[in-house]
Design a protein around this motif. Structure first.
Motif, mmCIF file in Angstrom:
data_model
loop_
_atom_site.group_PDB
_atom_site.id
_atom_site.type_symbol
_atom_site.label_atom_id
_atom_site.label_comp_id
_atom_site.label_asym_id
_atom_site.label_seq_id
_atom_site.Cartn_x
_atom_site.Cartn_y
_atom_site.Cartn_z
ATOM 1 N N HIS A 95 0.825 -1.205 0.000
ATOM 2 C CA HIS A 95 0.000 0.000 0.000
ATOM 3 C C HIS A 95 0.868 1.268 0.000
ATOM 4 N N ILE A 96 1.938 1.260 0.760
ATOM 5 C CA ILE A 96 2.820 2.430 0.794
ATOM 6 C C ILE A 96 3.452 2.676 -0.570
ATOM 7 N N SER A 97 3.851 1.605 -1.244
ATOM 8 C CA SER A 97 4.554 1.733 -2.526
ATOM 9 C C SER A 97 3.659 2.241 -3.645
ATOM 10 N N THR A 98 2.340 2.119 -3.497
ATOM 11 C CA THR A 98 1.446 2.578 -4.565
ATOM 12 C C THR A 98 1.218 4.087 -4.541
ATOM 13 N N ILE A 99 1.640 4.765 -3.477
ATOM 14 C CA ILE A 99 1.412 6.211 -3.385
ATOM 15 C C ILE A 99 2.095 6.961 -4.522
ATOM 16 N N PRO A 100 3.417 6.813 -4.729
ATOM 17 C CA PRO A 100 4.046 7.525 -5.848
ATOM 18 C C PRO A 100 3.548 7.055 -7.208
ATOM 19 N N VAL A 101 3.133 5.782 -7.305
ATOM 20 C CA VAL A 101 2.615 5.275 -8.579
ATOM 21 C C VAL A 101 1.310 5.980 -8.937
ATOM 22 N N ASN A 102 0.443 6.179 -7.953
ATOM 23 C CA ASN A 102 -0.802 6.904 -8.207
ATOM 24 C C ASN A 102 -0.532 8.334 -8.663
ATOM 25 N N ILE A 103 0.419 8.974 -8.023
ATOM 26 C CA ILE A 103 0.771 10.349 -8.398
ATOM 27 C C ILE A 103 1.271 10.395 -9.841
ATOM 28 N N LEU A 104 2.095 9.419 -10.228
ATOM 29 C CA LEU A 104 2.622 9.367 -11.587
ATOM 30 C C LEU A 104 1.502 9.164 -12.606
ATOM 31 N N PHE A 105 0.502 8.353 -12.262
ATOM 32 C CA PHE A 105 -0.594 8.113 -13.203
ATOM 33 C C PHE A 105 -1.421 9.383 -13.412
ATOM 34 N N TYR A 106 -1.664 10.140 -12.346
ATOM 35 C CA TYR A 106 -2.383 11.399 -12.503
ATOM 36 C C TYR A 106 -1.566 12.384 -13.338
ATOM 37 N N SER A 107 -0.247 12.348 -13.211
ATOM 38 C CA SER A 107 0.602 13.195 -14.039
ATOM 39 C C SER A 107 0.429 12.840 -15.511
ATOM 40 N N PHE A 108 0.340 11.543 -15.793
ATOM 41 C CA PHE A 108 0.075 11.100 -17.165
ATOM 42 C C PHE A 108 -1.291 11.594 -17.649
ATOM 43 N N LEU A 109 -2.310 11.492 -16.795
ATOM 44 C CA LEU A 109 -3.646 11.921 -17.191
ATOM 45 C C LEU A 109 -3.677 13.421 -17.495
ATOM 46 N N VAL A 110 -2.951 14.209 -16.716
ATOM 47 C CA VAL A 110 -2.881 15.654 -16.970
ATOM 48 C C VAL A 110 -2.241 15.920 -18.329
ATOM 49 N N ASP A 111 -1.074 15.294 -18.566
ATOM 50 C CA ASP A 111 -0.376 15.497 -19.839
ATOM 51 C C ASP A 111 -1.244 15.083 -21.020
ATOM 52 N N ASP A 112 -1.899 13.920 -20.892
ATOM 53 C CA ASP A 112 -2.692 13.401 -21.998
ATOM 54 C C ASP A 112 -3.932 14.264 -22.244
#
Length: 314
Positions: A282-299
């Motif tokens: 669960h702790i390790s998914t925090i930065p992964v979620n942030i990265l996915f939202y960064s992708f959604l913003v760019d896209d």
């Protein structure tokens, strides 16, 4: 403490063997823990003992449904852990490890909320993927709320809500992928596929609720839809990696999520008695979620610009 150690050795001898290898959330099956729980409930959870417990129980614990048996589970968990450490045995994992997972789930939810607001601040509503991404963010936030609740207070209801909401996130990710890859040009297909996913989720929840809660089936179903999600996103990323340089973020997210999910298969005693494989996952998914939202913003910003260029040409 010497008396407690003697009790430990006596119970281990009565069980006929040393403690079983540590397994996730199975410490409540340890003979020492079970014997402690039996004595505690007999002493504290009936008659004068129960009246004493209720008289000293804080109001907030009463409101959350914390019972005398729950108090015994918590007390016996730490007693068992202390005795096992003193005697040099591997520390088993208990449901009591969940505060770390609860805090990690809360941080994931907080990260989702922050990135949701960042997305809304950076992406205009006129972007083609805006509403689909916002809906995905709210579905994800809801899932992390229930994950926090479940790891804080484990009941049949909170367990089911945790599983069902997690399934909803995976299905919505597939829908998000469908809209991005096909739905912008074929909205009718995307709408029909979305209805199919809703029907699947309804059948999935109905079976697990009304027929029987089959952990094996639930895992198999989530693995299957997770793999579909993985290969669909990866296929789109491979086709567009030259044209859209930011898709590396999406590739990293889907691969990391699959790799990090392997933590659920690991079995080791909790680090510092708190951080087991599930909590670390669960702790390790925090930065992964942030990265996915960064992708959604760019896209989303790319799609907005592409639409504007088309309108200018028209």
């Amino acid at each position: 403490m010497a008396a407690r150690a003697a009790l430990l050795l006596l119970l281990l001898g009565a069980a006929g063997a040393g403690p079983a290898p540590a397994q996730g959330s199975r410490g409540d099956r340890e003979p020492v823990y079970r014997e402690c729980l039996t004595h505690c409930e007999r002493r504290n959870c009936s008659g004068a003992g129960l009246r004493h417990f209720r008289s000293r129980q804080p109001l907030y614990m009463s409101l959350t449904g914390w019972t005398c048996k729950d108090d015994c589970k918590y007390e016996c968990m730490w007693l068992t852990v202390g005795l096992y450490v003193q005697e040099g045995y591997k520390v088993p994992q208990f449901h009591g490890k969940e505060p770390a997972s609860a805090f990690a789930s809360f941080l994931n939810g907080l990260a989702n909320f922050v990135m949701l607001n960042r997305y809304k601040a950076l992406v205009p509503r006129s972007s083609p993927m805006y509403h689909t991404c916002i809906a995905f963010a709210w579905v994800s936030l809801n899932a992390w709320v229930w994950s926090t609740v479940f790891h804080t207070r484990e009941t049949n209801l909170t367990e089911k809500m945790d599983y069902f909401c997690a399934s909803a996130v995976i299905l919505h990710s597939i829908y998000l992928c469908c809209v991005r890859t096909l739905g912008l040009k074929h909205p009718t297909f995307a709408n029909a596929f979305g209805c199919f996913l809703l029907l699947f989720l309804a059948c999935h929840v109905s079976y697990l609720t009304l027929v029987r809660f089959d952990y094996g089936y639930n895992m198999a179903a989530n693995v299957a839809i997770g793999l579909l999600n993985l290969f669909w996103w990866l296929g789109w990323c491979v086709r567009n990696q030259q044209r859209l340089p930011y898709v590396w973020k999406c590739v990293a997210v889907v691969l990391l999520l699959q790799a990090l999910a392997l933590l659920e298969l690991l079995d080791f005693p909790p680090l510092l008695w708190v951080f087991d494989a599930h909590a670390i996952w669960h702790i390790s998914t925090i930065p992964v979620n942030i990265l996915f939202y960064s992708f959604l913003v760019d896209d989303s910003l790319y799609l907005l610009k592409a639409n504007s260029d088309i309108l200018k040409i028209d």
